[in-house]
Design a protein around this motif. Structure first.
Motif, PDB file in Angstrom:
ATOM      1  N   GLU A 172      51.193  46.983  33.278  1.00 39.74           N
ATOM      2  CA  GLU A 172      49.950  46.956  34.046  1.00 39.74           C
ATOM      3  C   GLU A 172      49.630  45.535  34.508  1.00 39.74           C
ATOM      4  O   GLU A 172      49.233  45.317  35.667  1.00 39.74           O
ATOM      5  N   THR A 173      49.831  44.562  33.628  1.00 38.57           N
ATOM      6  CA  THR A 173      49.588  43.165  33.984  1.00 38.57           C
ATOM      7  C   THR A 173      50.536  42.715  35.080  1.00 38.57           C
ATOM      8  O   THR A 173      50.136  42.034  36.037  1.00 38.57           O
ATOM      9  N   LEU A 174      51.822  43.081  34.960  1.00 40.08           N
ATOM     10  CA  LEU A 174      52.809  42.723  35.977  1.00 40.08           C
ATOM     11  C   LEU A 174      52.455  43.363  37.317  1.00 40.08           C
ATOM     12  O   LEU A 174      52.535  42.713  38.371  1.00 40.08           O
ATOM     13  N   ALA A 175      52.044  44.632  37.286  1.00 38.49           N
ATOM     14  CA  ALA A 175      51.681  45.326  38.528  1.00 38.49           C
ATOM     15  C   ALA A 175      50.460  44.680  39.180  1.00 38.49           C
ATOM     16  O   ALA A 175      50.405  44.532  40.413  1.00 38.49           O
ATOM     17  N   MET A 176      49.473  44.291  38.374  1.00 39.98           N
ATOM     18  CA  MET A 176      48.288  43.628  38.915  1.00 39.98           C
ATOM     19  C   MET A 176      48.664  42.338  39.635  1.00 39.98           C
ATOM     20  O   MET A 176      48.187  42.061  40.742  1.00 39.98           O
ATOM     21  N   SER A 177      49.522  41.542  39.001  1.00 41.02           N
ATOM     22  CA  SER A 177      49.899  40.257  39.608  1.00 41.02           C
ATOM     23  C   SER A 177      50.713  40.464  40.882  1.00 41.02           C
ATOM     24  O   SER A 177      50.503  39.761  41.878  1.00 41.02           O
ATOM     25  N   LEU A 178      51.628  41.426  40.869  1.00 42.97           N
ATOM     26  CA  LEU A 178      52.450  41.686  42.055  1.00 42.97           C
ATOM     27  C   LEU A 178      51.609  42.195  43.216  1.00 42.97           C
ATOM     28  O   LEU A 178      51.705  41.687  44.341  1.00 42.97           O
ATOM     29  N   MET A 179      50.783  43.206  42.951  1.00 41.99           N
ATOM     30  CA  MET A 179      49.967  43.787  44.011  1.00 41.99           C
ATOM     31  C   MET A 179      48.942  42.780  44.532  1.00 41.99           C
ATOM     32  O   MET A 179      48.731  42.660  45.749  1.00 41.99           O
ATOM     33  N   GLY A 180      48.300  42.050  43.617  1.00 42.95           N
ATOM     34  CA  GLY A 180      47.323  41.053  44.041  1.00 42.95           C
ATOM     35  C   GLY A 180      47.949  39.973  44.897  1.00 42.95           C
ATOM     36  O   GLY A 180      47.378  39.554  45.917  1.00 42.95           O
ATOM     37  N   THR A 181      49.143  39.514  44.519  1.00 45.16           N
ATOM     38  CA  THR A 181      49.821  38.472  45.291  1.00 45.16           C
ATOM     39  C   THR A 181      50.289  38.997  46.636  1.00 45.16           C
ATOM     40  O   THR A 181      50.189  38.305  47.654  1.00 45.16           O
ATOM     41  N   ALA A 182      50.814  40.231  46.657  1.00 44.94           N
ATOM     42  CA  ALA A 182      51.286  40.813  47.918  1.00 44.94           C
ATOM     43  C   ALA A 182      50.133  40.988  48.908  1.00 44.94           C
ATOM     44  O   ALA A 182      50.251  40.652  50.099  1.00 44.94           O
ATOM     45  N   GLY A 201      40.752  43.940  38.644  1.00 47.75           N
ATOM     46  CA  GLY A 201      41.568  42.752  38.408  1.00 47.75           C
ATOM     47  C   GLY A 201      42.495  42.454  39.565  1.00 47.75           C
ATOM     48  O   GLY A 201      42.677  41.286  39.951  1.00 47.75           O
ATOM     49  N   THR A 202      43.086  43.494  40.145  1.00 54.79           N
ATOM     50  CA  THR A 202      43.976  43.305  41.290  1.00 54.79           C
ATOM     51  C   THR A 202      43.222  42.727  42.484  1.00 54.79           C
ATOM     52  O   THR A 202      43.696  41.793  43.152  1.00 54.79           O
ATOM     53  N   LEU A 203      42.037  43.269  42.757  1.00 56.83           N
ATOM     54  CA  LEU A 203      41.239  42.758  43.867  1.00 56.83           C
ATOM     55  C   LEU A 203      40.785  41.325  43.614  1.00 56.83           C
ATOM     56  O   LEU A 203      40.745  40.506  44.544  1.00 56.83           O
ATOM     57  N   ALA A 204      40.455  41.012  42.365  1.00 62.09           N
ATOM     58  CA  ALA A 204      40.030  39.653  42.031  1.00 62.09           C
ATOM     59  C   ALA A 204      41.159  38.655  42.315  1.00 62.09           C
ATOM     60  O   ALA A 204      40.938  37.588  42.904  1.00 62.09           O
ATOM     61  N   LEU A 205      42.368  38.998  41.896  1.00 60.43           N
ATOM     62  CA  LEU A 205      43.520  38.132  42.183  1.00 60.43           C
ATOM     63  C   LEU A 205      43.754  38.022  43.682  1.00 60.43           C
ATOM     64  O   LEU A 205      44.050  36.937  44.195  1.00 60.43           O
ATOM     65  N   ALA A 206      43.613  39.146  44.404  1.00 59.30           N
ATOM     66  CA  ALA A 206      43.870  39.149  45.835  1.00 59.30           C
ATOM     67  C   ALA A 206      42.866  38.269  46.574  1.00 59.30           C
ATOM     68  O   ALA A 206      43.252  37.477  47.450  1.00 59.30           O
ATOM     69  N   PHE A 207      41.583  38.364  46.234  1.00 59.61           N
ATOM     70  CA  PHE A 207      40.565  37.572  46.931  1.00 59.61           C
ATOM     71  C   PHE A 207      40.776  36.070  46.716  1.00 59.61           C
ATOM     72  O   PHE A 207      40.784  35.288  47.670  1.00 59.61           O
ATOM     73  N   THR A 260      43.492  34.465  45.631  1.00 65.37           N
ATOM     74  CA  THR A 260      44.785  33.994  46.118  1.00 65.37           C
ATOM     75  C   THR A 260      44.843  33.980  47.639  1.00 65.37           C
ATOM     76  O   THR A 260      45.556  33.167  48.227  1.00 65.37           O
ATOM     77  N   THR A 261      44.102  34.864  48.297  1.00 60.09           N
ATOM     78  CA  THR A 261      44.026  34.821  49.762  1.00 60.09           C
ATOM     79  C   THR A 261      43.498  33.475  50.228  1.00 60.09           C
ATOM     80  O   THR A 261      44.015  32.888  51.196  1.00 60.09           O
ATOM     81  N   GLY A 262      42.476  32.971  49.557  1.00 57.80           N
ATOM     82  CA  GLY A 262      41.936  31.666  49.922  1.00 57.80           C
ATOM     83  C   GLY A 262      42.941  30.547  49.730  1.00 57.80           C
ATOM     84  O   GLY A 262      43.049  29.630  50.556  1.00 57.80           O
ATOM     85  N   ARG A 321      52.470  31.141  43.639  1.00 57.50           N
ATOM     86  CA  ARG A 321      51.181  31.734  43.294  1.00 57.50           C
ATOM     87  C   ARG A 321      51.353  32.968  42.414  1.00 57.50           C
ATOM     88  O   ARG A 321      50.489  33.278  41.599  1.00 57.50           O
ATOM     89  N   TRP A 322      52.481  33.677  42.576  1.00 54.35           N
ATOM     90  CA  TRP A 322      52.748  34.809  41.689  1.00 54.35           C
ATOM     91  C   TRP A 322      52.875  34.327  40.249  1.00 54.35           C
ATOM     92  O   TRP A 322      52.384  34.970  39.316  1.00 54.35           O
ATOM     93  N   GLU A 323      53.534  33.176  40.053  1.00 52.86           N
ATOM     94  CA  GLU A 323      53.619  32.591  38.710  1.00 52.86           C
ATOM     95  C   GLU A 323      52.228  32.363  38.140  1.00 52.86           C
ATOM     96  O   GLU A 323      51.959  32.667  36.969  1.00 52.86           O
ATOM     97  N   ASN A 324      51.340  31.806  38.958  1.00 48.73           N
ATOM     98  CA  ASN A 324      49.976  31.550  38.487  1.00 48.73           C
ATOM     99  C   ASN A 324      49.211  32.843  38.234  1.00 48.73           C
ATOM    100  O   ASN A 324      48.436  32.947  37.285  1.00 48.73           O
ATOM    101  N   ASN A 325      49.441  33.831  39.098  1.00 45.18           N
ATOM    102  CA  ASN A 325      48.691  35.077  38.980  1.00 45.18           C
ATOM    103  C   ASN A 325      49.107  35.894  37.763  1.00 45.18           C
ATOM    104  O   ASN A 325      48.295  36.670  37.246  1.00 45.18           O
ATOM    105  N   ILE A 326      50.346  35.756  37.314  1.00 45.38           N
ATOM    106  CA  ILE A 326      50.744  36.493  36.111  1.00 45.38           C
ATOM    107  C   ILE A 326      49.977  35.965  34.909  1.00 45.38           C
ATOM    108  O   ILE A 326      49.608  36.712  34.003  1.00 45.38           O
ATOM    109  N   ARG A 327      49.682  34.671  34.899  1.00 47.43           N
ATOM    110  CA  ARG A 327      48.861  34.101  33.820  1.00 47.43           C
ATOM    111  C   ARG A 327      47.414  34.556  33.958  1.00 47.43           C
ATOM    112  O   ARG A 327      46.761  34.912  32.978  1.00 47.43           O
TER     113      ARG A 327
END
Length: 256
Positions: free
Chosen positions: A65-75, A133-139, A141-143, A194-200
């Motif tokens: 779930e954590t990996l999926a959140m980071s991947l989807m948020g970064t994508a 969590g996915t949306l939080a990473l996406a917002f 990281t978009t910036g 950024r994916w590296e950062n988002n996994i953390r």
């Protein structure tokens, strides 16, 4: 050294010195034998680690779930960041770029709010779980990616684009056929970093109820189940190490 640079460095040193004076850091207490003994007792509580198969399955699903959140948020952030980077860039010397300043304000606003704050805000509308969590990473990281992408686009060599532009080719086609191919390796490198950062970040977003390993960590640590906490921390470390290694090798391949 220029006078302005010297003044800036002196100002920064003064701020660092003032920080040490005002924070009241108690290094003596931190480095005392009593502190070391307390930390040793705390670390000892993590062992033995929980190895019950049912719990390991739960940790495994949390890891996925954590990996999926980071991947989807970064994508999502990479797509949105590129879409905002184009109006945030000055594509050529005669480009009026009317949207450059307001778009950069939007990017600044998105990345100025940390992921944890975004997650806490989005939990109100998206509810508990990985979606917030996915949306939080996406917002956030978009910036970050939008600003980095915009700088890459503006710093791309202008000669190929100018050559097409003099032939009457439109800006969008010029961008697609000349600018984008030049900068795409750099854009991919930024995205992987950024994916590296988002996994953390994804690993700790669960602290506010955004799913993944962070939510397991918050729950079991709150109950002082330190053996289970140690297992979750080990899964976090392993996941971060794997993603860091994958990202590093992918970035090296793209820069060859």
């Amino acid at each position: 050294m220029k006078a302005g640079t010297a003044i800036l460095l002196l100002g920064m040193l003064a701020l660092v010195f003032a920080s040490f004076l005002t924070l009241g850091l108690k290094w003596g207490d931190f480095l005392s034998l009593e502190a070391f003994a307390s930390m040793g007792r705390f670390i000892a509580e993590f062992f033995p680690m929980e190895t019950d198969p049912k719990f390991l399955v739960k940790v495994g699903w949390g890891t996925i779930e954590t990996l999926a959140m980071s991947l989807m948020g970064t994508a999502l952030a990479a797509v949105a960041g590129l879409a905002l980077a184009i109006p945030a860039s000055k594509l050529h010397s005669n480009d009026k770029s009317l949207l450059r300043t307001p778009t950069r304000w939007v990017l600044n606003a998105l990345r100025s709010i940390p992921e944890l704050v975004w997650a806490a805000l989005l939990l109100i509308s998206a509810g508990l779980g990985p979606f917030a969590g996915t949306l939080a990473l996406a917002f956030h990281t978009t910036g970050v990616l939008g600003r980095l992408f915009a700088e890459s686009i503006e710093n791309a060599p202008p000669e190929p684009a100018d050559a097409l532009r003099t032939q009457g080719v439109g800006n969008l086609k010029v961008f697609y056929f000349t600018t984008l191919p030049q900068v795409i390796p750099q854009l991919m490198s930024y995205t992987l970093y950024r994916w590296e950062n988002n996994i953390r970040a994804a690993a700790i977003l669960g602290v506010v109820g955004a799913g993944g390993l962070g939510q397991l960590l918050s729950f079991h640590m709150g109950l002082f189940q330190m053996g289970k906490t140690a297992t979750i921390l080990a899964a976090m470390l392993l996941l971060v190490a794997i993603v860091d290694s994958m990202s590093y090798h992918l970035r090296r391949r793209m820069t060859r």
